[in-house]
Motif scaffolding. Structure first.
Motif, short mmCIF file in Angstrom:
data_model
loop_
_atom_site.label_atom_id
_atom_site.label_comp_id
_atom_site.label_asym_id
_atom_site.label_seq_id
_atom_site.Cartn_x
_atom_site.Cartn_y
_atom_site.Cartn_z
N THR A 222 15.96 23.02 6.47
CA THR A 222 14.97 23.85 7.14
C THR A 222 15.12 23.63 8.64
OG1 THR A 222 13.38 23.69 5.33
CG2 THR A 222 12.50 24.29 7.48
N LYS A 241 20.71 29.25 12.44
CA LYS A 241 20.76 30.00 11.19
C LYS A 241 22.15 30.58 10.96
CE LYS A 241 19.31 32.38 7.58
NZ LYS A 241 19.08 31.72 6.28
N HIS A 246 22.58 29.00 4.83
CA HIS A 246 21.61 28.80 3.75
C HIS A 246 20.31 28.17 4.24
CE1 HIS A 246 23.18 24.65 3.90
NE2 HIS A 246 22.07 24.28 3.24
N ARG A 248 16.69 27.56 5.85
CA ARG A 248 15.44 28.29 6.00
C ARG A 248 15.03 28.19 7.47
NH1 ARG A 248 9.48 26.57 4.43
NH2 ARG A 248 10.36 24.54 4.90
N VAL A 250 12.26 28.80 10.30
CA VAL A 250 10.81 28.95 10.38
C VAL A 250 10.38 29.00 11.84
CG1 VAL A 250 8.58 27.92 9.78
CG2 VAL A 250 10.52 27.67 8.22
N GLY A 274 10.01 21.69 3.01
CA GLY A 274 11.46 21.49 3.09
C GLY A 274 11.94 20.36 2.20
N THR A 277 12.28 21.33 -1.60
CA THR A 277 13.38 22.20 -1.99
C THR A 277 14.42 21.40 -2.74
OG1 THR A 277 13.00 23.52 -0.01
CG2 THR A 277 15.10 23.83 -1.15
#
Length: 292
Positions: A222, A241, A246, A248, A250, A274, A277
């Motif tokens: 994350t 990103k 892959h 996440r 935020v 996070g 996951t």
């Protein structure tokens, strides 16, 4: 409660002993917290109690920061050495493969631990390493300016400034979007932590050539960025990103570079989400094999 731990790290001159200060609280799967350059583990205080309801939280003072001495001669304050030191820390504390969350420099270190398969998940808050050269020079210039101010301000003046919201804003608005929320005692302590950080300049020099350009396969990631980050600009989150597809990504509304103080509930939720996951079975087997 505060404690210290010592362990050996390999260097070109043979094994060197490293001693780090840390605090450990809570129960559950272990979660390692890593602060930014010039800061100390108390940066996590606003979120520790929330995290500790679900995790065993280990907040560490990185080498040369807070109550931890700088690395001994023969060990550079660079990413490979920090990776080795943090891996040895996890082994010494019998954490296995903990979850890791880090801010700024700590976010970069958490990602490096993820890439080395030393942790089971990574949450990186405004991590370093996704900058352009111009953005890096800007950030380093700001950090150097903050250090010089901290060195020159006498303690009685820092204490006087910290007693008012306006003074806390003057001292910390570079890293906090809501500096008035920080307690006077915390502002004084972190100003002194920046002033006395033995590893500051060596860590900064080691960061000149740093760019995080590789994916982090097999580990949930994350990346969270404060919408009001004035040190590492939010557009760097888009690059993160792109580098780690892959992950996440935020957005943290109303938060600055050190978001734990600006919105503790939101940041704690992002970190806990996070760390909940899970990798797929195939990825888990791959990671376990790589770590063994």
């Amino acid at each position: 409660m505060s404690a210290t731990v010592s362990f050996e790290v390999t260097s070109p001159h043979g094994p060197q002993r490293v001693t780090l200060s840390y605090a450990r609280v809570g129960r559950g799967e272990p979660l390692l917290l890593l602060h930014g350059i010039g800061h100390h583990r108390q940066a996590w205080d606003p979120v520790v109690d929330i995290l500790a309801t679900e995790r065993e939280v280990i907040a560490v003072d990185l080498p040369g920061f807070g109550a931890s001495a700088k690395l001994p001669d023969g060990l550079a304050h660079d990413l490979p050495t920090m990776n080795a030191a943090l891996g040895a820390l996890c082994r010494e504390l019998e954490l296995g493969r903990p979850h890791a969350a880090g801010n700024s420099l700590g976010g970069l270190l958490a990602l490096e631990l993820g890439r080395a398969k030393l942790v089971r998940s990574v949450t990186a808050l405004s991590p370093a390493g996704f900058w352009t050269q111009a953005e890096r020079r800007y950030a380093f210039g700001v950090l150097l300016g903050m250090r010089r101010i901290a060195e020159r301000l006498p303690l009685p003046l820092v204490e006087r400034l910290a007693r008012s919201a306006a003074g806390r804003t003057a001292l910390t608005s570079t890293i906090y979007a809501r500096p008035a929320r920080r307690s006077p005692e915390a502002v004084v302590a972190e100003t002194l932590a920046l002033k006395h950080a033995e590893g500051f300049f060596e860590t900064l020099r080691a960061g000149r050539a740093v760019r995080f350009t590789d994916p982090v396969p097999g580990v949930p990631v994350t990346v969270a960025w404060g919408a009001k980050d004035r040190l590492l600009l939010p557009r760097q989150g888009v690059r993160a990103k792109q580098t780690i597809p892959h992950a996440r990504l935020v957005r943290l509304p109303g938060c600055g570079h050190v978001p734990m103080n600006d919105d503790p509930a939101l940041v704690a939720r992002v970190i806990l989400d996070g760390s909940r996951t899970r990798t797929t079975a195939a990825e888990s087997a791959q990671v376990d094999a790589a770590a063994s």
